[in-house]
Motif scaffolding. Structure first.
Motif, short mmCIF file in Angstrom:
data_model
loop_
_atom_site.label_atom_id
_atom_site.label_comp_id
_atom_site.label_asym_id
_atom_site.label_seq_id
_atom_site.Cartn_x
_atom_site.Cartn_y
_atom_site.Cartn_z
N GLU B 160 7.35 -9.66 13.88
CA GLU B 160 5.92 -9.39 13.69
C GLU B 160 5.77 -7.93 13.35
O GLU B 160 5.92 -7.06 14.22
N ALA B 161 5.47 -7.66 12.10
CA ALA B 161 5.39 -6.27 11.66
C ALA B 161 4.33 -6.13 10.58
O ALA B 161 3.98 -7.10 9.91
N SER B 162 3.81 -4.92 10.44
CA SER B 162 2.92 -4.66 9.31
C SER B 162 3.27 -3.30 8.73
O SER B 162 3.85 -2.45 9.40
N VAL B 163 2.95 -3.12 7.48
CA VAL B 163 3.21 -1.86 6.80
C VAL B 163 1.94 -1.45 6.08
O VAL B 163 1.27 -2.29 5.45
N LYS B 164 1.63 -0.19 6.18
CA LYS B 164 0.45 0.33 5.48
C LYS B 164 0.90 1.60 4.77
O LYS B 164 1.53 2.46 5.38
N ILE B 165 0.58 1.69 3.50
CA ILE B 165 1.00 2.86 2.73
C ILE B 165 -0.21 3.44 2.01
O ILE B 165 -0.95 2.72 1.34
N SER B 166 -0.41 4.72 2.19
CA SER B 166 -1.47 5.42 1.48
C SER B 166 -0.80 6.50 0.65
O SER B 166 -0.13 7.37 1.19
N ALA B 167 -0.93 6.40 -0.66
CA ALA B 167 -0.22 7.33 -1.55
C ALA B 167 -1.13 7.68 -2.72
O ALA B 167 -0.76 7.56 -3.87
N GLY B 168 -2.34 8.09 -2.38
CA GLY B 168 -3.34 8.25 -3.44
C GLY B 168 -3.70 9.68 -3.77
O GLY B 168 -3.11 10.63 -3.27
N VAL B 169 -4.68 9.77 -4.64
CA VAL B 169 -5.28 11.04 -5.01
C VAL B 169 -6.73 10.98 -4.53
O VAL B 169 -7.20 9.91 -4.14
#
Lengths: 216, 216
Positions: B160-169
């Motif tokens: 049970e895992a989640s990934v969140k990625i924020s790589a914005g401008v």
């Protein structure tokens, strides 16, 4: 206000020589970080941990999040929480795996949050900006009412906190010192790289000095 | 094995466009970190969060700690836990405080740990060394039995895992784009500084190449 590590829940039991009970040190560790890890448990006692940006405001820590966030709504409703801030300072490369470790500064704050509202809310958001992006606020427009309405600001008092600092060199067994193998510390640092202008900048603007000089 | 974010507890509700459901991305985020934040709640549902070094081993995460640690004993006894690994990648400096944010990669793993014992325990400790200090193991002596006896090794499955990625401008309101104020991203990086030899080195030894080349 009790000293760090002075309550039963915050007394450092493991490696107590690394415990720090000086309130100013607690403040310095918190002031050196940008992001902490915050936890709440569900009604079955299962914890969740999420990263949050924070800023210290005297004897409390301010955090902010969306009114749509379950975590923040749960915290606003008084869920017990723990905020831990860890600054990783280095790898301690000893002559055995067992003695190898890390240098770090770690602050843990236990308690429940209070909602910050009204004029204090704007001041709290400004303080967050001042901590996370020093100098920026002078260039920003005022908060819009709809932005304030979409944001929950919470304050976690520093009543129950502990600090643990590891800043050592390899501490090997005497037996291992005659092994002909390098040992030492590899310091780690979080560094700000060269700022990258937004692709939608409509003006020829240099990177502001206050941005260029951000350091950790 | 379920994909990241595919269970009710791991579905990303806030900013779901930042959710990632690719198992390889989960692995990459975990492999890029050294320290995660681990939580357990006490019998009153009050959570505690502590930093731990970890290493991914296939579809599980390995952690190790002292047999004297309450946290580790509680985890070994099956306490539900959450391990969150956050890599801070930059400050997103927008034209309003509201749109300003951070770039990050964050993996959250929920579940309960299993004790790793016997020969698997030695292999797990070696894998931790390989992840945290690549190349080091070839120079180290074998674990002593008393060291193994003093260490608890636990495995947390990536079920049970989640990934969140924020790589914005910066993603500013159209209204704000005509403001003559700089906006952009300030990337953050964790860097290894020059190694510092241990004060008790008994031999003239250069810093090993595998230490010099550690990078994040």
């Amino acid at each position: 206000m009790p000293a760090p590590g002075s309550t039963d829940r915050t007394r450092v039991r493991r490696l107590p020589d690394k415990a720090v009970t000086d309130r100013e040190v607690l403040h310095r560790v918190l002031d050196a970080g940008l992001v902490g890890h915050l936890s709440v448990a569900d009604d079955q006692g299962r914890p969740y941990v999420l990263p949050v940006a924070y800023a210290r405001d005297g004897d409390r820590v301010l955090i902010h999040g969306s009114t749509g966030s379950r975590l923040f709504r749960s915290l606003a409703a008084g869920a017990p929480t723990c905020l831990t801030v860890t600054l990783l300072d280095g790898l301690v490369v000893a002559r055995s795996a067992f003695e190898s470790s890390m240098n770090y500064r770690c602050a843990m704050v236990l308690g429940t949050c209070e909602v910050v509202d009204g004029e204090a809310k704007t001041a709290a958001l400004d303080l967050l900006t001042d901590h996370l992006m020093p100098g920026r606020r002078a260039e920003l427009r005022a908060h819009k009412n709809k932005e304030l309405a979409a944001t929950l600001v919470l304050a976690l008092p520093l009543d129950e906190a502990s600090v643990k600092i590891s800043a050592g060199v390899p501490d090997d067994d005497e037996d291992d010192l005659d092994t002909e193998v390098w040992a030492g510390v590899v310091p780690l640092a979080e560094t700000y790289c060269d700022p990258v202008p937004a692709p939608d900048l409509r003006f020829e603007l240099p990177v502001p000095d206050y941005v260029r000089t951000w350091r950790r």
